[in-house]
Scaffold this motif. Structure first.
Motif, PDB file in Angstrom:
ATOM      1  N   SER A  45      54.366  30.186  25.165  1.00  0.00           N
ATOM      2  CA  SER A  45      53.503  31.338  25.279  1.00  0.00           C
ATOM      3  C   SER A  45      53.700  32.365  26.423  1.00  0.00           C
ATOM      4  CB  SER A  45      52.492  31.356  24.389  1.00  0.00           C
ATOM      5  OG  SER A  45      50.878  33.055  24.041  1.00  0.00           O
ATOM      6  N   HIS A  46      54.216  33.166  26.271  1.00  0.00           N
ATOM      7  CA  HIS A  46      54.486  34.029  27.740  1.00  0.00           C
ATOM      8  C   HIS A  46      55.299  35.633  27.603  1.00  0.00           C
ATOM      9  CE1 HIS A  46      56.750  35.024  31.318  1.00  0.00           C
ATOM     10  NE2 HIS A  46      55.744  34.800  32.004  1.00  0.00           N
ATOM     11  N   PRO A  47      55.265  36.582  27.956  1.00  0.00           N
ATOM     12  CA  PRO A  47      55.758  37.738  27.332  1.00  0.00           C
ATOM     13  C   PRO A  47      57.218  38.244  27.687  1.00  0.00           C
ATOM     14  CG  PRO A  47      54.190  38.088  29.518  1.00  0.00           C
ATOM     15  CD  PRO A  47      53.872  36.700  28.925  1.00  0.00           C
ATOM     16  N   VAL A  48      57.394  37.016  28.933  1.00  0.00           N
ATOM     17  CA  VAL A  48      59.147  37.396  28.449  1.00  0.00           C
ATOM     18  C   VAL A  48      59.946  36.731  27.234  1.00  0.00           C
ATOM     19  CG1 VAL A  48      60.036  34.428  29.686  1.00  0.00           C
ATOM     20  CG2 VAL A  48      60.982  36.909  30.088  1.00  0.00           C
ATOM     21  N   ILE A  49      58.885  36.254  26.430  1.00  0.00           N
ATOM     22  CA  ILE A  49      59.629  35.443  25.085  1.00  0.00           C
ATOM     23  C   ILE A  49      60.507  35.642  24.583  1.00  0.00           C
ATOM     24  CG2 ILE A  49      59.537  33.063  23.471  1.00  0.00           C
ATOM     25  CD1 ILE A  49      60.065  32.079  26.436  1.00  0.00           C
ATOM     26  N   ALA A  50      59.283  36.458  23.783  1.00  0.00           N
ATOM     27  CA  ALA A  50      60.044  37.564  22.350  1.00  0.00           C
ATOM     28  C   ALA A  50      60.995  38.970  23.327  1.00  0.00           C
ATOM     29  CB  ALA A  50      58.836  38.837  22.249  1.00  0.00           C
ATOM     30  N   PRO A  51      61.110  39.217  24.326  1.00  0.00           N
ATOM     31  CA  PRO A  51      62.278  39.951  24.253  1.00  0.00           C
ATOM     32  C   PRO A  51      63.599  38.789  23.960  1.00  0.00           C
ATOM     33  CG  PRO A  51      60.738  39.951  26.264  1.00  0.00           C
ATOM     34  CD  PRO A  51      60.425  39.922  25.419  1.00  0.00           C
ATOM     35  N   LEU A  52      63.439  37.557  25.122  1.00  0.00           N
ATOM     36  CA  LEU A  52      64.157  37.050  25.310  1.00  0.00           C
ATOM     37  C   LEU A  52      65.505  36.875  24.042  1.00  0.00           C
ATOM     38  CD1 LEU A  52      66.263  35.050  27.118  1.00  0.00           C
ATOM     39  CD2 LEU A  52      64.127  33.699  27.262  1.00  0.00           C
ATOM     40  N   LEU A  53      64.161  36.114  23.217  1.00  0.00           N
ATOM     41  CA  LEU A  53      64.943  35.668  21.925  1.00  0.00           C
ATOM     42  C   LEU A  53      65.428  36.886  20.932  1.00  0.00           C
ATOM     43  CD1 LEU A  53      61.467  33.598  20.864  1.00  0.00           C
ATOM     44  CD2 LEU A  53      64.115  32.281  21.104  1.00  0.00           C
ATOM     45  N   GLY A  54      64.776  37.984  21.403  1.00  0.00           N
ATOM     46  CA  GLY A  54      65.329  39.667  20.463  1.00  0.00           C
ATOM     47  C   GLY A  54      66.733  39.637  21.393  1.00  0.00           C
ATOM     48  N   TYR A  55      66.883  38.799  22.423  1.00  0.00           N
ATOM     49  CA  TYR A  55      67.972  39.435  23.264  1.00  0.00           C
ATOM     50  C   TYR A  55      69.127  38.395  22.859  1.00  0.00           C
ATOM     51  CZ  TYR A  55      72.391  39.798  26.664  1.00  0.00           C
ATOM     52  OH  TYR A  55      73.338  39.779  26.739  1.00  0.00           O
ATOM     53  N   LYS A  56      68.635  37.235  22.856  1.00  0.00           N
ATOM     54  CA  LYS A  56      69.796  36.013  21.906  1.00  0.00           C
ATOM     55  C   LYS A  56      70.103  36.210  20.833  1.00  0.00           C
ATOM     56  CE  LYS A  56      68.873  31.971  23.396  1.00  0.00           C
ATOM     57  NZ  LYS A  56      68.952  31.772  24.442  1.00  0.00           N
ATOM     58  N   LYS A  57      69.400  36.742  20.170  1.00  0.00           N
ATOM     59  CA  LYS A  57      70.041  37.150  18.557  1.00  0.00           C
ATOM     60  C   LYS A  57      70.505  38.092  18.114  1.00  0.00           C
ATOM     61  CE  LYS A  57      67.974  35.492  14.740  1.00  0.00           C
ATOM     62  NZ  LYS A  57      67.553  34.092  14.212  1.00  0.00           N
ATOM     63  N   LEU A  58      70.467  39.255  18.557  1.00  0.00           N
ATOM     64  CA  LEU A  58      71.532  40.212  19.205  1.00  0.00           C
ATOM     65  C   LEU A  58      72.616  39.975  20.049  1.00  0.00           C
ATOM     66  CD1 LEU A  58      69.064  43.748  20.008  1.00  0.00           C
ATOM     67  CD2 LEU A  58      69.621  41.835  17.825  1.00  0.00           C
ATOM     68  N   ALA A  59      72.658  39.225  20.930  1.00  0.00           N
ATOM     69  CA  ALA A  59      73.917  38.898  21.701  1.00  0.00           C
ATOM     70  C   ALA A  59      74.727  37.777  20.926  1.00  0.00           C
ATOM     71  CB  ALA A  59      73.462  38.241  23.435  1.00  0.00           C
TER      72      ALA A  59
END
Length: 561
Positions: free
Chosen positions: A246-260
């Motif tokens: 649980s950390h604010p970076v996790i959601a955008p990072l997982l989103g980024y990885k999905k799109l990448a």
DNA sequence: AGAAGTTGCGCG
DNA sequence: AAAGCGCGCAACTTCT
């Protein structure tokens, strides 16, 4: 060539010519003739029309593409390369085929100009070399009194033809729809190149939360260090581990990885490279996996993300028939083991609900973990804990996989229903220690040896199930093809040209799923053919044993689910 | 610079 | 770093 011909062997000769040998029922040579390269397609077409012989060929992957390009299809074949691998490794006959490096697949050839101008077999008489191999294979097949290897080789050979036919036909693919999905998911692509909008947004958020405006997100090592700096203590950057945090970076990072992932695997570059004239034409490799499953090369054909399914789209006035089997592998296990209780659980569409009904486990989710764990050899975790419950309700099925695992652990070979056998364990890694080795290193060797044995046990445990499922699918495919060929021509041709523009054809195959592309007026007949083919496959493998193998089948315009 | 190995993720 | 099988591919890191 007399009209009684039922088997013709084709061998490449020098200069692009072909030697055709008519084979007697006892496998001996009846007659032979040489056909000039340019005449080969017409000659083959004529033989097909008059006798529909079984073509004995070195390999469909080497010759069939050129025939298809000339609009010639073969009805039946015996593929010496594919059958060599089966008959060489099989453990179900006393004297398997003598192994030979001459019968290994060749590396993919560069396109050559001549029709049959592939590298001729290095021999004065290539036809004799093929004939000798064919006779050896016939002797091996004859020694199998159960005839299951004959069925397997026929199905495997049909698969060799189908793989080339599906490549020639292609999977109908709507490039505009693919582009729409990419824009919707990744965002608009900047005109000057660079990252699409939504990806860039995620990337910016990740860099903000990691306090590094320059961070290179594709580098796992750099990303991992940056995560550690802000107190995200993970040991890898894999999504399953990140998702625990649980950390604010996790959601955008997982989103980024999905799109990448989507962008690099199936983005605009993929679209430009793999879609031409509205078709996706991957290379299928029958028997490419030791279990008998197909492999593929180029385009990641067997890993197309579900997200892109809507881009699969039938031509105007054509339909797609999408059919798959739910839980094929456990159904195969139940039938192979003749486990009546498990077969009862397999009645109907959802085997896992059937397992719940047996009382072994409480929920569908548990049933799924238990069944998968049984077939994969889970020992720990939720799955490993649930497996023993199945032993009490399905003792026969569990004994079959447990026996397969034990055989593998002891260095043995296991076989599928039709007699495809697992490869022998290689002796590599068996350490040749000198006597002066100390206790610690001997201990380590022993530990490694135990680990290898367990790994091998899980492999052989799964081999019998995955391999038998591959056999069911192969027979299903062959029977579908056989039936589709009997359908009349289309009123309206498909958008792409070639031998399949006027008739229903297989367009895609993925382990337990097929996609058939069919003129709208024949969709119902083709669907019936697919269902019939499934019933035939089940009967061929398991006779009268009552096992349900229900199909999910839909007739649609697009592959949206 | 290119080969070989690693990581991560898509599919069944 | 998937508990548990089978793959292919892209992008990165490390070796030569």
């Amino acid at each position: 060539m007399p009209t009684s011909a039922s088997r013709i062997l084709l061998a490449s000769a020098t200069g692009g010519d072909v030697v055709a040998v008519e084979i007697a029922p006892d496998g001996s040579e009846l007659s032979r003739q040489t056909i000039a390269g340019a005449q080969v397609p017409d000659w083959v077409r004529q033989q097909e029309a008059e006798h529909s012989p079984r073509w004995i060929i070195r390999s469909a992957s080497e010759i069939y593409r050129r025939l298809l390009a000339a609009d010639v299809t073969l009805t039946r074949a015996h593929d010496l390369l594919l059958c060599h691998a089966i008959l060489r490794d099989t453990d179900v006959i006393a004297r398997p085929l003598a192994p030979s490096t001459a019968w290994l697949p060749r590396p993919p050839e560069v396109e050559e100009p001549g029709l049959f101008d592939f590298s001729p077999d290095a021999s004065d008489d290539p036809a004799a070399v093929l004939l000798e191999q064919y006779q050896q294979q016939c002797r091996a097949l004859d020694s199998d009194t159960t005839a299951r290897l004959r069925l397997l080789c026929a199905a495997e050979s049909a698969g060799g033809l189908i793989a080339e036919e599906m490549r020639a036909a292609g999977l109908p693919w709507d490039a505009d729809e693919h582009d729409r999905i990419l824009v919707e998911t990744l965002g608009v692509r900047p005109a000057g190149g660079g990252m699409p909008a939504k990806m860039a947004e995620f990337a910016a958020a990740v860099r903000f939360h990691l306090g590094d405006a320059q961070l290179h997100l594709e580098s796992h090592t750099k990303l991992l260090r940056a995560l550690h700096r802000v107190g995200v203590n993970v040991s890898s950057t894999s999504q399953w581990e990140l998702s625990e945090i649980s950390h604010p970076v996790i959601a955008p990072l997982l989103g980024y990885k999905k799109l990448a992932r989507l962008s690099s695997a199936n983005g605009w570059a993929w679209l430009a490279e793999w879609i031409h004239d509205g078709r996706f034409r991957p290379i299928y490799i029958p028997g490419g996996v030791v279990t008998g499953r197909w492999a593929s090369a180029g385009g990641g054909a067997l890993q197309l993300p579900r997200l892109l399914r809507p881009a699969v789209r039938a031509d105007a006035r054509w339909r797609l028939i999408i059919a798959d089997v739910a839980q094929l592998e456990p159904r195969m296990l139940a039938a192979m083991a003749a486990d009546a209780a498990m077969a009862r659980a397999a009645q109907g569409r959802d085997l896992y609900e059937g397992v719940v009904a047996s009382g072994a486990v409480a929920t569908r989710e548990e049933a799924k973990y238990a069944v998968l764990g049984a077939m994969y050899g889970a020992t720990t975790g939720d799955s490993g804990r649930l497996v023993p419950r199945l032993r009490t309700v399905y003792p026969r099925a569990m004994r079959l996989v447990d026996d397969a695992a034990r055989t593998g652990e002891n260095g043995g070979v296991v076989s599928t229903r039709l007699g495809r056998s697992s490869p022998r364990p290689d002796d590599e890694g068996a350490p040749a220690r000198s006597e002066s080795a100390d206790d610690a290193s001997r201990e380590q060797d022993a530990r490694r040896a135990r680990q290898r044995a367990r790994d091998r046990g899980r492999f052989t445990r799964n081999f019998v199930v995955q391999g038998t499922a591959a056999e069911w699918s192969l027979i299903w495919l062959a029977e579908i093809r056989h039936r589709l060929r009997l359908l009349p021509s289309a009123r309206h041709p498909a958008a792409a040209s070639g031998p399949f523009s006027r008739a229903a054809h297989l367009a895609f195959f993925l382990h337990d799923e097929v996609i058939v592309h069919v003129p709208e007026e024949h969709a119902d007949a083709a669907a019936a053919a697919i269902r019939e083919a499934a019933a035939v496959a089940t009967r061929r493998l398991f006779g009268d044993f009552p096992i349900d193998v229900p199909l999910d089948l839909q007739i649609t315009q697009t592959a949206e689910k």
